[in-house]
Design an enzyme around this catalytic site. Structure first.
Site, PDB file in Angstrom:
ATOM      1  N   ASP A  12       0.861  -1.179   0.000  1.00  0.00           N
ATOM      2  CA  ASP A  12       0.000   0.000   0.000  1.00  0.00           C
ATOM      3  C   ASP A  12       0.903   1.237   0.000  1.00  0.00           C
ATOM      4  O   ASP A  12       2.129   1.124  -0.178  1.00  0.00           O
ATOM      5  CB  ASP A  12      -1.001  -0.044   1.177  1.00  0.00           C
ATOM      6  CG  ASP A  12      -0.345   0.184   2.535  1.00  0.00           C
ATOM      7  OD1 ASP A  12       0.900   0.301   2.606  1.00  0.00           O
ATOM      8  OD2 ASP A  12      -1.085   0.243   3.536  1.00  0.00           O
ATOM      9  N   CYS A  67       3.018  -3.224   4.144  1.00  0.00           N
ATOM     10  CA  CYS A  67       2.202  -2.069   4.554  1.00  0.00           C
ATOM     11  C   CYS A  67       2.905  -1.432   5.746  1.00  0.00           C
ATOM     12  O   CYS A  67       4.073  -1.749   6.003  1.00  0.00           O
ATOM     13  CB  CYS A  67       0.753  -2.470   4.839  1.00  0.00           C
ATOM     14  SG  CYS A  67       0.495  -3.588   6.226  1.00  0.00           S
ATOM     15  N   THR A  69       2.522  -1.591   9.127  1.00  0.00           N
ATOM     16  CA  THR A  69       2.899  -2.534  10.193  1.00  0.00           C
ATOM     17  C   THR A  69       3.070  -3.955   9.676  1.00  0.00           C
ATOM     18  O   THR A  69       3.640  -4.795  10.368  1.00  0.00           O
ATOM     19  CB  THR A  69       1.790  -2.596  11.257  1.00  0.00           C
ATOM     20  OG1 THR A  69       0.577  -3.006  10.594  1.00  0.00           O
ATOM     21  CG2 THR A  69       1.589  -1.261  11.942  1.00  0.00           C
ATOM     22  N   HIS A 100       9.531 -23.844   9.481  1.00  0.00           N
ATOM     23  CA  HIS A 100       8.447 -24.481  10.242  1.00  0.00           C
ATOM     24  C   HIS A 100       7.070 -24.273   9.627  1.00  0.00           C
ATOM     25  O   HIS A 100       6.199 -25.117   9.800  1.00  0.00           O
ATOM     26  CB  HIS A 100       8.417 -23.933  11.679  1.00  0.00           C
ATOM     27  CG  HIS A 100       9.563 -24.397  12.513  1.00  0.00           C
ATOM     28  ND1 HIS A 100       9.569 -24.298  13.888  1.00  0.00           N
ATOM     29  CD2 HIS A 100      10.760 -24.972  12.168  1.00  0.00           C
ATOM     30  CE1 HIS A 100      10.719 -24.791  14.365  1.00  0.00           C
ATOM     31  NE2 HIS A 100      11.446 -25.190  13.343  1.00  0.00           N
ATOM     32  N   HIS A 135       6.282 -30.640  10.965  1.00  0.00           N
ATOM     33  CA  HIS A 135       5.707 -29.334  10.596  1.00  0.00           C
ATOM     34  C   HIS A 135       4.637 -29.485   9.520  1.00  0.00           C
ATOM     35  O   HIS A 135       3.639 -28.754   9.521  1.00  0.00           O
ATOM     36  CB  HIS A 135       6.805 -28.382  10.135  1.00  0.00           C
ATOM     37  CG  HIS A 135       7.870 -28.184  11.169  1.00  0.00           C
ATOM     38  ND1 HIS A 135       7.598 -27.620  12.401  1.00  0.00           N
ATOM     39  CD2 HIS A 135       9.182 -28.519  11.172  1.00  0.00           C
ATOM     40  CE1 HIS A 135       8.718 -27.595  13.119  1.00  0.00           C
ATOM     41  NE2 HIS A 135       9.680 -28.140  12.406  1.00  0.00           N
TER      42      HIS A 135
HETATM   43  C1  RB5 Z   1      -1.937   2.776   6.511  1.00  0.00           C
HETATM   44  O1  RB5 Z   1      -1.943   3.984   7.185  1.00  0.00           O
HETATM   45  C2  RB5 Z   1      -1.751   1.621   7.507  1.00  0.00           C
HETATM   46  O2  RB5 Z   1      -2.902   1.466   8.275  1.00  0.00           O
HETATM   47  C3  RB5 Z   1      -1.435   0.341   6.754  1.00  0.00           C
HETATM   48  O3  RB5 Z   1      -0.297   0.526   5.996  1.00  0.00           O
HETATM   49  C4  RB5 Z   1      -1.147  -0.879   7.620  1.00  0.00           C
HETATM   50  O4  RB5 Z   1      -0.212  -0.591   8.605  1.00  0.00           O
HETATM   51  C5  RB5 Z   1      -2.306  -1.602   8.117  1.00  0.00           C
HETATM   52  O5  RB5 Z   1      -2.207  -2.642   8.780  1.00  0.00           O
END
Ligand code: RB5
Length: 150
Positions: A12, A67, A69, A100, A135
């Site tokens: 993203d 993304c 996180t 695993h 596994h």
């Molecule tokens: C975008 O701001 C953020 O929410 C997205 O990149 C991600 O971290 C969502 O899990």
């Protein structure tokens, strides 16, 4: 001459810069880049859904999703049968995700780790084999779940 590895990659807006850095730093790997193509805000499930669809129809061995996180991409991708998307914050996680869990998608969080750590994770991920054995038995149990997802 050995063939280049072909991997599908998507992000993203939060992962856009990290995606570009990975692609430009690893010229030995052929990346199929499904976007996004700018830092304009987009919705991560659109990219996770597109990437898993292409993994299933084009039989790429591995995919990468990025993304902010890594959490949203993991959640989205793991709703698909036979997709095992692993959010990795370090090389130990990347190694164990392959050994695993036979992970077929590496998920990275651009707001949590540096580009150089992300590249290290990717290289370990690509070069580590699934150990099978006990596994595999555990992975087989994933299929006991009624996914019922279209
Ligand atoms: C975008 O701001 C953020 O929410 C997205 O990149 C991600 O971290 C969502 O899990």
């Amino acid at each position: 001459m050995s063939e280049k590895k072909k991997i599908i990659i998507g992000s993203d807006h939060a992962g856009f810069e990290m995606k570009n850095s990975i692609i430009s730093n690893l010229s030995d790997i052929e990346f199929d880049d499904i976007g996004t193509d700018s830092d304009e805000s987009v919705d991560y499930p659109d990219y996770a859904n597109e990437l898993v669809k292409r993994i299933q129809s084009n039989s790429y061995s591995f995919g990468i999703l990025i993304c902010g996180t890594g959490i949203g991409m993991s959640m989205s991708a793991n709703r698909t049968k036979d997709i095992r998307a692993a959010l990795c914050l370090n090389t130990k996680m990347a190694e164990l995700a392959r050994q695993h869990n036979d992970a077929n998608i590496l998920v990275l969080g651009s707001r949590l780790i540096s580009v150089s750590e992300a590249i290290k994770c990717l290289l370990v991920f690509l070069n580590t084999k699934f150990e099978g054995g006990r596994h595999q038995g555990r992975l087989n149990k994933f299929n006991n779940v009624d996914y019922n997802i279209t």
